[in-house]
Design an enzyme around this catalytic site. Structure first.
Site, PDB file in Angstrom:
ATOM      1  N   HIS A  35      17.915  30.860  -6.727  1.00 29.47           N
ATOM      2  CA  HIS A  35      16.531  30.565  -6.358  1.00 29.47           C
ATOM      3  C   HIS A  35      16.443  29.108  -5.906  1.00 29.47           C
ATOM      4  O   HIS A  35      17.018  28.226  -6.554  1.00 29.47           O
ATOM      5  CB  HIS A  35      15.614  30.817  -7.562  1.00 29.47           C
ATOM      6  CG  HIS A  35      14.179  30.604  -7.240  1.00 29.47           C
ATOM      7  ND1 HIS A  35      13.435  31.523  -6.527  1.00 29.47           N
ATOM      8  CD2 HIS A  35      13.354  29.561  -7.474  1.00 29.47           C
ATOM      9  CE1 HIS A  35      12.215  31.061  -6.360  1.00 29.47           C
ATOM     10  NE2 HIS A  35      12.142  29.868  -6.925  1.00 29.47           N
ATOM     11  N   ASN A  44      21.067  35.773  -9.817  1.00 32.68           N
ATOM     12  CA  ASN A  44      20.215  35.473  -8.663  1.00 32.68           C
ATOM     13  C   ASN A  44      20.301  33.976  -8.383  1.00 32.68           C
ATOM     14  O   ASN A  44      20.578  33.185  -9.292  1.00 32.68           O
ATOM     15  CB  ASN A  44      18.767  35.846  -8.980  1.00 32.68           C
ATOM     16  CG  ASN A  44      17.829  35.574  -7.817  1.00 32.68           C
ATOM     17  OD1 ASN A  44      18.168  35.842  -6.661  1.00 32.68           O
ATOM     18  ND2 ASN A  44      16.661  35.022  -8.107  1.00 32.68           N
TER      19      ASN A  44
HETATM   20  C1  GAR Z   1      18.088  31.114  -0.158  1.00 29.73           C
HETATM   21  O1  GAR Z   1      17.516  29.838  -0.035  1.00 29.73           O
HETATM   22  C2  GAR Z   1      17.818  31.683  -1.526  1.00 29.73           C
HETATM   23  O2  GAR Z   1      17.844  30.723  -2.554  1.00 29.73           O
HETATM   24  C3  GAR Z   1      16.427  32.229  -1.345  1.00 29.73           C
HETATM   25  O3  GAR Z   1      16.439  32.800  -0.064  1.00 29.73           O
HETATM   26  C4  GAR Z   1      17.388  32.121   0.746  1.00 29.73           C
HETATM   27  C5  GAR Z   1      18.340  33.149   1.294  1.00 29.73           C
HETATM   28  O4  GAR Z   1      19.209  32.555   2.210  1.00 29.73           O
HETATM   29  N1  GAR Z   1      16.098  33.169  -2.358  1.00 29.73           N
HETATM   30  C6  GAR Z   1      14.887  33.295  -2.877  1.00 29.73           C
HETATM   31  O5  GAR Z   1      13.929  32.627  -2.518  1.00 29.73           O
HETATM   32  C7  GAR Z   1      14.756  34.331  -3.955  1.00 29.73           C
HETATM   33  N2  GAR Z   1      13.521  34.193  -4.650  1.00 29.73           N
HETATM   34  P1  GAR Z   1      20.522  33.298   2.677  1.00 29.73           P
HETATM   35  O6  GAR Z   1      20.087  34.710   3.092  1.00 29.73           O
HETATM   36  O7  GAR Z   1      20.989  32.494   3.844  1.00 29.73           O
HETATM   37  O8  GAR Z   1      21.492  33.324   1.517  1.00 29.73           O
END
Ligand code: GAR
Length: 213
Positions: free
Chosen positions: A115, A113
């Site tokens: 984060h 994952n």
């Molecule tokens: C990213 O910033 C990722 O790190 C975060 O959501 C965004 C997705 O962006 N994930 C979380 O917060 C998980 N807890 P993306 O869809 O453009 O890859």
């Protein structure tokens, strides 16, 4: 070693998925994406995958609502899709659904994952907002293996990002995202090279070990 077969789970924009596609297409990542799965029908990540000829599957959580263990039932359906497509490594890329032991046990040590904070600070939702509200001077992003505790698994790579005086959630998120797009493909490549060895809470980056599937 053979390219790693990835199964990427997305819920939204899919910019991390795009960074993985780009890394594969430019030979920086020895992997191929076997399937992209989403819990959101209109996730832009699905469009990104389709435009690169990658197989996509939408699984509607509502279809599993009536079942007694609906989250587990949903993950069994996800697991079926991953296994049918021969997925070796599961990549959560902006997947905003908590995964259950059904998936975690089947892909133990083989689920990653990303984060948007320096874990263990600011786990859970809205990590960039949490960092700003706390008054932190530094945040960043973390790639980690997935375990049952949310955002708690062994850390693989991290990148730090300074928090500037006039940062907003939007400006900080953009700067963190640049690093996400760099370290996620790097972490997957380390896996592909057989260089990740989980040792308790630590992920050691070793010379090379054989990937065990
Ligand atoms: C990213 O910033 C990722 O790190 C975060 O959501 C965004 C997705 O962006 N994930 C979380 O917060 C998980 N807890 P993306 O869809 O453009 O890859």
């Amino acid at each position: 070693m053979a390219p790693v077969a990835l199964g990427v789970l997305v819920s939204g924009r899919g910019s991390n998925l795009q960074s993985i596609i780009d890394a594969i297409e430019s030979d920086r990542l020895d992997a191929h994406i076997a399937v992209v799965v989403s819990n959101k029908r209109d996730a832009f990540g699905l469009d990104r995958a389709r435009s690169h000829g990658i197989k996509t599957v939408f699984l509607d959580p509502k279809s599993y609502k009536e079942q007694s263990n609906s989250r587990e039932a949903y993950d069994r359906a996800v697991l079926d899709v991953l296994q049918v497509h021969g997925v070796e490594l599961v990549i959560l890329a902006g997947y905003m659904k908590i995964v259950t032991s059904v998936l975690i046990d089947a892909y133990e040590g083989r689920t990653m994952n990303i984060h948007p904070s320096l874990l263990p600070s600011f786990p859970g939702l809205a990590a960039q907002r949490q960092a700003l509200d706390w008054g932190a001077k530094v945040s960043g992003c973390t790639v980690h293996f997935v375990t049952e505790g949310v955002d708690e698994g062994p850390i693989i790579l991290q990148a730090s990002v300074p928090i500037l005086e006039d940062d907003t959630v939007e400006t900080l998120s953009v700067r963190i995202l640049e690093h996400e797009h760099r370290i996620y493909p790097e972490a997957i490549q380390l896996y592909a090279e057989g260089r990740l060895a989980i040792d308790g809470r630590r992920t050691r980056i070793v010379e090379s070990v054989k990937r065990e599937v």
